[in-house]
Design an enzyme around this catalytic site. Structure first.
Site, mmCIF file in Angstrom:
data_model
loop_
_atom_site.group_PDB
_atom_site.id
_atom_site.type_symbol
_atom_site.label_atom_id
_atom_site.label_comp_id
_atom_site.label_asym_id
_atom_site.label_seq_id
_atom_site.Cartn_x
_atom_site.Cartn_y
_atom_site.Cartn_z
ATOM 1 N N ARG A 268 8.448 4.164 1.733
ATOM 2 C CA ARG A 268 8.126 5.128 0.733
ATOM 3 C C ARG A 268 7.906 4.486 -0.732
ATOM 4 O O ARG A 268 8.424 3.407 -1.045
ATOM 5 C CB ARG A 268 9.510 5.907 0.526
ATOM 6 C CG ARG A 268 9.587 7.032 1.878
ATOM 7 C CD ARG A 268 8.632 8.097 1.626
ATOM 8 N NE ARG A 268 8.698 9.125 2.731
ATOM 9 C CZ ARG A 268 8.246 9.068 3.890
ATOM 10 N NH1 ARG A 268 7.126 8.278 4.005
ATOM 11 N NH2 ARG A 268 8.234 10.161 4.625
ATOM 12 N N HIS B 207 -1.795 6.009 2.763
ATOM 13 C CA HIS B 207 -0.506 6.425 3.826
ATOM 14 C C HIS B 207 -0.923 6.608 5.069
ATOM 15 O O HIS B 207 -0.812 7.500 5.617
ATOM 16 C CB HIS B 207 0.083 7.642 3.011
ATOM 17 C CG HIS B 207 1.699 8.029 3.571
ATOM 18 N ND1 HIS B 207 2.622 8.261 2.634
ATOM 19 C CD2 HIS B 207 2.061 7.995 4.693
ATOM 20 C CE1 HIS B 207 3.527 8.530 3.355
ATOM 21 N NE2 HIS B 207 3.266 8.205 4.425
HETATM 22 C C1 GLV Z 1 5.249 9.865 7.265
HETATM 23 O O1 GLV Z 1 5.345 9.420 6.028
HETATM 24 C C2 GLV Z 1 6.494 10.096 8.005
HETATM 25 O O2 GLV Z 1 7.704 10.261 7.175
HETATM 26 O O3 GLV Z 1 6.334 10.556 9.101
#
Ligand code: GLV
Length: 314
Positions: free
Chosen positions: A223, A278
């Protein structure tokens, strides 16, 4: 049982769930409002606030991802409704591959060779033995533990850290504040796989970065909020393509406090930062839906498994 699925490409997910749970009526958020209101359960990833408020007698929520930060921070989240989240569900292996690539990137000097290529310099660097390249993994949940095991299987000494004590075979486990210090001072690549909680926000600040050995590297598939970005940029040193580096040799980042990463972010153009959108651990549909079906059956039987603790944030 009536289940409402909300995620990008929801039709595919709805069909996969309906196949696994023939006893359920599965719909997507394109169903008419009067049907949506009757949903007993939600299986959702980053749902709009209004969608969370609609069901009149919601019994449970399944988070279609590993991190529950977005859901817990959603102002539409009804209080007291139990939440379960995906646990690994194939994401661990995908993120493990991302991390293995990132560790090798630095250990085998791909960053240096790229810089050399820019100036047509042919110069070989001695390889540092894997045994002399300790890797730290912060966060030993389902995904962190899987990633730690994969990196260890590649031959790197792996140090793992969690808030409370854990034991994992083949991993040197640390915990608590003192354990974090002990890990930071010895790792050459630091990997972040902690959840976003009040306790982990900006855990990688100027002080933590200063504990890392000179020339360490950072990998964040977790994160974005875990890192103090100003401190990160300071630790990386000047924004030029010269061989001169700051304390931190480079960073491979997949998660950011604001996504998409804003155009104005200095991270985009920093020569020692690699930005990915991401993508380290997309949720595999099949394994995820096996878990969702199991979670919904457990809910229906009145025995929800391993529910999320909203106060702890995971
Ligand atoms: C992606 O970031 C998740 O938390 O699955």
């Amino acid at each position: 049982m009536k289940v409402l699925v909300h995620i990008d490409g929801a039709e595919q997910w709805r069909d996969a769930l309906a196949e696994r749970l023939p006893e359920a009526e599965v719909m997507t958020s394109s169903a008419p409002a009067e049907q949506r209101r009757e949903a007993d359960y939600l299986a959702v990833w980053k749902p709009p606030e209004a969608l969370l408020r609609e069901p009149v007698a919601l019994k449970g929520i399944v988070n279609l991802g590993a991190g529950v930060d977005a859901l817990l921070n959603n102002p539409g989240l009804p209080e007291g409704v139990p939440i379960v989240k995906l646990r690994d569900a194939g994401m661990g292996e995908l993120i493990g591959d991302y991390v293995r690539y990132a560790v090798l990137h630095f250990q085998r000097d791909f960053d240096r060779y790229r810089r050399q290529q820019h100036v047509r310099q042919w110069r070989e660097h001695a390889v540092v033995d894997k045994a002399d390249w300790p890797v730290g993994v912060l966060g030993l949940g389902a995904i962190g533990a899987k990633v730690a095991a994969m990196v260890a299987a590649d031959g790197f000494p792996v140090h793992g850290w969690s808030r409370s004590a854990k034991r994992l075979s083949g991993i040197t486990c640390h915990h608590g504040d003192a354990g974090l210090e002990a890990l930071l001072v010895r790792v050459r690549t630091l990997v972040l796989l902690l959840p976003d909680t009040p306790a982990t926000r900006q855990i990688i600040d100027a002080r933590a970065l200063a504990r890392l050995p000179e020339g360490a590297s950072l990998v964040n598939p977790g994160r974005g909020t875990l890192i103090d970005e100003v401190a990160l940029l300071a630790a990386l040193g000047p924004d030029d393509d010269a061989g001169s580096v700051g304390r931190l040799r480079g960073a491979i980042l997949d998660a950011f406090p604001e996504e998409p990463l804003p155009e104005a972010s200095p991270l985009w153009r920093h020569p020692r930062v690699w930005v990915t959108p991401h993508m380290a651990g997309p949720t595999p549909l099949g394994e995820a839906m096996d878990q969702v079906a199991e979670a919904l059956r457990a809910f229906a039987a009145g025995k929800p498994q391993a529910t999320v603790d909203p106060d702890a944030g995971y």
